[in-house]
Design a protein around this motif. Structure first.
Motif, PDB file in Angstrom:
ATOM      1  N   UNK A   1       0.832  -1.306  -0.041  1.00  0.00           N
ATOM      2  CA  UNK A   1      -0.084   0.001  -0.054  1.00  0.00           C
ATOM      3  C   UNK A   1       0.838   1.228  -0.014  1.00  0.00           C
ATOM      4  N   UNK A   2       2.225   0.986   0.204  1.00  0.00           N
ATOM      5  CA  UNK A   2       2.897   2.199   0.376  1.00  0.00           C
ATOM      6  C   UNK A   2       3.591   2.868  -0.955  1.00  0.00           C
ATOM      7  N   UNK A   3       4.015   4.165  -0.655  1.00  0.00           N
ATOM      8  CA  UNK A   3       4.493   4.843  -2.138  1.00  0.00           C
ATOM      9  C   UNK A   3       6.211   4.847  -1.731  1.00  0.00           C
TER      10      UNK A   3
ATOM     11  N   UNK B   1      10.142  15.513   1.749  1.00  0.00           N
ATOM     12  CA  UNK B   1      11.539  14.971   1.632  1.00  0.00           C
ATOM     13  C   UNK B   1      11.042  13.548   1.482  1.00  0.00           C
ATOM     14  N   UNK B   2      12.091  12.604   1.067  1.00  0.00           N
ATOM     15  CA  UNK B   2      11.475  11.299   0.921  1.00  0.00           C
ATOM     16  C   UNK B   2      12.753  10.170   1.030  1.00  0.00           C
ATOM     17  N   UNK B   3      12.370   9.016   0.163  1.00  0.00           N
ATOM     18  CA  UNK B   3      13.459   8.039   0.377  1.00  0.00           C
ATOM     19  C   UNK B   3      14.679   8.138  -0.438  1.00  0.00           C
ATOM     20  N   UNK B   4      14.530   9.031  -1.530  1.00  0.00           N
ATOM     21  CA  UNK B   4      16.025   9.646  -2.344  1.00  0.00           C
ATOM     22  C   UNK B   4      16.603  10.193  -1.538  1.00  0.00           C
ATOM     23  N   UNK B   5      16.026  11.338  -0.657  1.00  0.00           N
ATOM     24  CA  UNK B   5      17.094  12.219   0.355  1.00  0.00           C
ATOM     25  C   UNK B   5      17.742  10.997   1.343  1.00  0.00           C
ATOM     26  N   UNK B   6      16.979  10.073   1.741  1.00  0.00           N
ATOM     27  CA  UNK B   6      17.828   9.154   2.551  1.00  0.00           C
ATOM     28  C   UNK B   6      18.582   8.146   2.210  1.00  0.00           C
TER      29      UNK B   6
ATOM     30  N   UNK C   1      11.443   2.240   4.427  1.00  0.00           N
ATOM     31  CA  UNK C   1      11.748   2.987   3.462  1.00  0.00           C
ATOM     32  C   UNK C   1      12.352   1.801   1.930  1.00  0.00           C
ATOM     33  N   UNK C   2      11.747   2.442   0.684  1.00  0.00           N
ATOM     34  CA  UNK C   2      12.230   1.698  -0.234  1.00  0.00           C
ATOM     35  C   UNK C   2      13.644   2.225  -0.752  1.00  0.00           C
ATOM     36  N   UNK C   3      14.209   0.955  -0.899  1.00  0.00           N
ATOM     37  CA  UNK C   3      15.826   1.043  -1.290  1.00  0.00           C
ATOM     38  C   UNK C   3      15.874   0.599  -3.014  1.00  0.00           C
ATOM     39  N   UNK C   4      16.427   1.226  -3.939  1.00  0.00           N
ATOM     40  CA  UNK C   4      16.350   0.886  -5.195  1.00  0.00           C
ATOM     41  C   UNK C   4      17.387  -0.471  -5.342  1.00  0.00           C
ATOM     42  N   UNK C   5      16.950  -1.335  -6.059  1.00  0.00           N
ATOM     43  CA  UNK C   5      17.865  -2.730  -6.286  1.00  0.00           C
ATOM     44  C   UNK C   5      17.474  -3.686  -5.045  1.00  0.00           C
ATOM     45  N   UNK C   6      17.059  -3.234  -3.776  1.00  0.00           N
ATOM     46  CA  UNK C   6      16.933  -4.079  -2.756  1.00  0.00           C
ATOM     47  C   UNK C   6      15.424  -4.448  -2.318  1.00  0.00           C
ATOM     48  N   UNK C   7      14.688  -3.256  -2.447  1.00  0.00           N
ATOM     49  CA  UNK C   7      13.453  -3.457  -2.159  1.00  0.00           C
ATOM     50  C   UNK C   7      12.944  -2.451  -0.885  1.00  0.00           C
ATOM     51  N   UNK C   8      11.950  -2.851   0.030  1.00  0.00           N
ATOM     52  CA  UNK C   8      11.516  -2.458   1.232  1.00  0.00           C
ATOM     53  C   UNK C   8      12.503  -2.920   2.390  1.00  0.00           C
ATOM     54  N   UNK C   9      13.139  -1.883   3.049  1.00  0.00           N
ATOM     55  CA  UNK C   9      13.684  -2.140   4.119  1.00  0.00           C
ATOM     56  C   UNK C   9      13.457  -1.484   5.402  1.00  0.00           C
ATOM     57  N   UNK C  10      13.832  -1.944   6.618  1.00  0.00           N
ATOM     58  CA  UNK C  10      13.080  -1.470   7.780  1.00  0.00           C
ATOM     59  C   UNK C  10      13.958  -1.643   8.853  1.00  0.00           C
TER      60      UNK C  10
END
Length: 345
Positions: A38-40, A171-176, A245-254
């Motif tokens: 459900x997340x962006x 701000x968002x995942x790209x910044x983090x 948070x979603x990480x490119x190449x990895x997927x959702x991380x927590x």
């Protein structure tokens, strides 16, 4: 000619590849997949369980209801009183005679300038009121797909355990997750995430009060999370104190910022400090009285409900007051005992 012995292969030490996931994150647990869907991916999310008393949540939520309701009524009244004026101005603009038409023959230049100034100020005041203040009740009552009122209505009121979902704002995942410094080394981790998960923030604020310049509440996601829990697709404890948070190449991380061990250890320390304070005051018997009251309510039929929690508060405060001890002041001195009256263990 003697045969040369074969050369031994050069020993090479292989080190396991470093995990692409920055500290302190790990791969998100598979049990959260229905919720993660459900997340962006462009946003960062914080989830936790709001366990403040339902009555406290109700009192706090009543304030924005009254505030936004009052603002909405005032704006509607302004529309009602201003319509005739604006209608007259429109008629004048179209070339018709109306009460707003200025008699240029029998008025002086100063009179005309004063009329222009008053109308300009009226336009400006109305624009500012509806452009900036009017947004508050509009989003509170009517924003789609979900708003605070719909959230409370569909949630069924004020629950003892409520799932809170905060989403990054501006701000968002790209910044983090992009750049050399990621995860806990990233500036956004230190300035956006860490201040938002401080124990004092969670202890003193209900979920609704956690909106600020860095975080917003996703009311639809909070309803979806409760629905998934009711359907048995996600466990509520799986959403306790998580950074997602979603990480490119990895997927959702927590990252679960406080483990069960940390919670239990913190409670143990509070109980010890609470007992020590009573012992210093020569009132150690009150500690055992407090424990007896908690256990009796926990073991009662129906479980440790909101009503049971209220009964505990009343019984404990009465017992301590009879011995001349301010229970609330004492609990504040040890950092609060809210979690101890809700969870076993």
């Amino acid at each position: 000619m003697s045969k040369q012995p074969p050369k031994k292969p050069k020993q090479t030490s292989f080190k396991p590849a470093a995990s692409p996931i920055p500290t302190p994150f790990t791969a998100a647990p598979p049990t959260l997949e229905p919720f993660l869907a459900q997340l962006d991916p462009s946003q960062v999310y914080l989830t936790h369980i709001d366990r403040h008393l339902p009555e406290t949540k109700k009192q706090i939520f009543l304030i924005p209801v009254l505030l936004n309701g009052t603002i909405a009524l005032l704006l509607l009244y302004r529309i009602y009183t201003a319509l005739p004026t604006y209608w007259a101005l429109l008629q004048t603009l179209l070339g018709y005679h109306s009460p707003a038409t200025v008699d240029t023959v029998h008025t002086t230049r100063n009179d005309q300038l004063w009329i222009l100034a008053k109308r300009t100020l009226m336009f400006l005041a109305d624009f500012l009121a509806f452009r900036f203040v009017g947004v508050w009740p509009l989003t509170f009552f009517l924003e789609q797909p979900c708003n605070p009122v719909i959230w409370r209505w569909k949630l069924g009121g004020f629950l003892a355990d409520e799932i809170v979902v905060r989403v990054s704002r501006n701000w968002g995942a790209r910044d983090l997750m992009q750049g050399v410094k990621q995860g806990e080394e990233n500036a956004f981790f230190k300035t956006r995430i860490l201040p938002a998960i401080e124990r004092e923030v969670l202890r003193t604020k209900t979920g609704y009060l956690m909106m600020n310049q860095s975080w917003d509440l996703d009311f639809q996601l909070m309803l979806d999370a409760h629905t998934l829990v009711k359907q048995g697709e996600v466990e509520m404890r799986g959403l306790e104190k998580m950074v997602l948070v979603f990480m490119e190449g990895t997927g959702w991380i927590a990252w679960q910022w406080e483990s069960d061990y940390d919670v239990i250890e913190e409670r143990r320390k509070k109980v010890v400090a609470f007992k020590e304070e009573l012992t210093k005051a020569g009132k150690e018997s009150l500690f055992w009285k407090w424990m007896d009251i908690l256990e009796s309510e926990r073991d009662a039929d129906g479980g440790f409900t909101a009503e049971a929690q209220n009964r505990v508060a009343e019984r404990v405060q009465d017992a301590f007051a009879k011995e001349g001890i301010d229970f609330e002041e004492l609990t504040r001195s040890v950092g609060g005992l809210e979690g101890l009256t809700v969870n076993k263990g």
